[in-house]
Scaffold this motif. Structure first.
Motif, PDB file in Angstrom:
ATOM      1  N   GLY A 187       8.508 -12.814   1.940  1.00 45.13           N
ATOM      2  CA  GLY A 187       9.330 -11.651   1.623  1.00 45.13           C
ATOM      3  C   GLY A 187      10.134 -11.137   2.799  1.00 45.13           C
ATOM      4  N   LYS A 224      14.328   0.467 -10.230  1.00 46.37           N
ATOM      5  CA  LYS A 224      13.636  -0.750 -10.674  1.00 46.37           C
ATOM      6  C   LYS A 224      14.623  -1.863 -11.004  1.00 46.37           C
ATOM      7  N   GLN A 261      15.408  -5.503  -9.032  1.00 43.50           N
ATOM      8  CA  GLN A 261      15.380  -6.831  -9.666  1.00 43.50           C
ATOM      9  C   GLN A 261      16.673  -7.600  -9.383  1.00 43.50           C
ATOM     10  N   GLN A 311      16.620  -8.599  -5.709  1.00 43.21           N
ATOM     11  CA  GLN A 311      15.655  -9.682  -5.507  1.00 43.21           C
ATOM     12  C   GLN A 311      16.259 -11.020  -5.923  1.00 43.21           C
ATOM     13  N   SER A 337       1.965 -12.909  -0.856  1.00 43.71           N
ATOM     14  CA  SER A 337       3.207 -12.896  -1.641  1.00 43.71           C
ATOM     15  C   SER A 337       3.426 -11.502  -2.215  1.00 43.71           C
ATOM     16  N   TYR A 338       4.662 -11.249  -2.666  1.00 43.79           N
ATOM     17  CA  TYR A 338       5.025  -9.892  -3.087  1.00 43.79           C
ATOM     18  C   TYR A 338       5.616  -9.803  -4.489  1.00 43.79           C
ATOM     19  N   HIS A 339       5.877 -10.922  -5.118  1.00 49.21           N
ATOM     20  CA  HIS A 339       6.335 -10.862  -6.506  1.00 49.21           C
ATOM     21  C   HIS A 339       5.806 -12.077  -7.257  1.00 49.21           C
ATOM     22  N   SER A 340       5.852 -11.979  -8.577  1.00 48.20           N
ATOM     23  CA  SER A 340       5.185 -12.972  -9.428  1.00 48.20           C
ATOM     24  C   SER A 340       5.748 -14.381  -9.258  1.00 48.20           C
ATOM     25  N   SER A 400       2.557  -4.266  -3.803  1.00 50.07           N
ATOM     26  CA  SER A 400       2.636  -5.458  -4.656  1.00 50.07           C
ATOM     27  C   SER A 400       2.086  -6.720  -3.983  1.00 50.07           C
TER      28      SER A 400
END
Length: 299
Positions: A98, A193, A197, A200, A234-237, A290
């Motif tokens: 990240g 939010k 996204q 990202q 990690s920081y996102h799915s 996260s």
């Protein structure tokens, strides 16, 4: 630089390496050097630590220590550059994926929705592909794919269409210009939010983050010594899914191949359970909220 980055899951991720005093370790995301300093505290005089960071700003944080080497390159090339230093095997590898706090907080880097900075988002500022190029030059279909695949935005096609329409009138050069162009997609209650996204998605495209992660992970089985450890935050799915699947199956999609007897041959095995930050850490450092830490060793 002081306050460059507050390391997330610092103790847990370094504990995961099970450090030997005379071991060889790699911190592939050096940043402000928090994890590297903690590793060095636990190494003896004969230990060695190599660190990677492609961001020229991070190189200003170099640690003056004879046991430490900072390599100003992308960690997708981990094996190649370690071999340059005569290292073929290591005892542990740590990755804190990240964006660093510094990159988010430095307006000129264009990573944050909070500042009206140039649309940049390059972790390596020598790279030719910037966020401005993605936003202003990508064809509508490709832009929609980026937003859908990397931002997981259901209305990616509509957002891409709006960007293309807006840039036809005037190029979109800054964060606030992008925000203004997408105003109708940003209801006040969900603005942060949705923008997160979108950012990202563009950032992942600019830095090839998922491809870099895949290339890195596939090198780990041949790089680790017996009982060596891999520690990944990690920081996102999207990131976490790749790490989890590779540890479980040795590949990123599909099922593992079976031999004649039905046995699979995954190179890694997980160590312990998934680790997440405590509520106390999240209170002190909101960006930890996260984070997920996964640990693996050779099978």
């Amino acid at each position: 630089m002081s306050n460059y980055h507050e390391s997330v899951l610092l103790k847990e991720s370094v504990d995961a390496l099970n450090i030997k005093e005379d071991g060889v370790y790699v911190d592939v995301t050096f940043g402000g050097g928090g994890h590297s300093k903690e590793i060095l505290k636990r190494l003896g005089e004969k230990g060695k630590l190599f660190a990677f960071d492609q961001d020229a700003d991070a190189l200003q944080n170099v640690i003056e220590d004879d046991r430490f080497v900072l390599i100003g390159e992308n960690f997708r090339y981990i094996t190649r550059f370690l071999r340059f230093y005569g290292i073929k095997k290591v005892d542990g590898v740590l990755a804190d994926l990240g964006v660093s706090s510094y990159q988010f907080d430095e307006a000129t880097r264009g990573f944050s929705t909070r500042f009206d900075g140039e649309l940049d988002m390059r972790m390596n500022q020598a790279s030719g592909l910037s966020a401005k190029v993605v936003v202003n030059e990508y064809e509508e279909e490709k832009l929609a794919d980026v937003l859908f695949l990397y931002g997981e935005l259901r209305n990616a096609r509509a957002i891409a269409k709006q960007i293309v329409s807006s840039r036809a009138e005037k190029s979109i050069n800054t964060s606030f210009e992008l925000k203004a162009a997408l105003k109708r997609f940003l209801p006040q209650a969900k603005e942060h939010k949705i923008l997160a996204q979108i950012y990202q998605a563009i950032r992942i495209e600019v830095n090839e983050e998922l491809e870099v992660l895949k290339e890195f992970l596939t090198q780990i089985p041949t790089l680790l010594n017996e009982n060596g450890r891999l520690s990944v935050i990690s920081y996102h799915s999207l990131e976490d899914r790749l790490v989890k699947r590779f540890i479980q199956m040795g590949k990123f999609q599909g099922e593992p191949e079976k031999d004649f007897y039905g046995n699979t041959n995954e190179p890694l095995k997980k160590v312990g359970k998934l680790i997440v930050p405590t509520q106390e850490e999240i209170k002190v450092n909101n960006r930890a909220r996260s984070a997920k830490l996964r640990i693996a060793t050779l099978k």
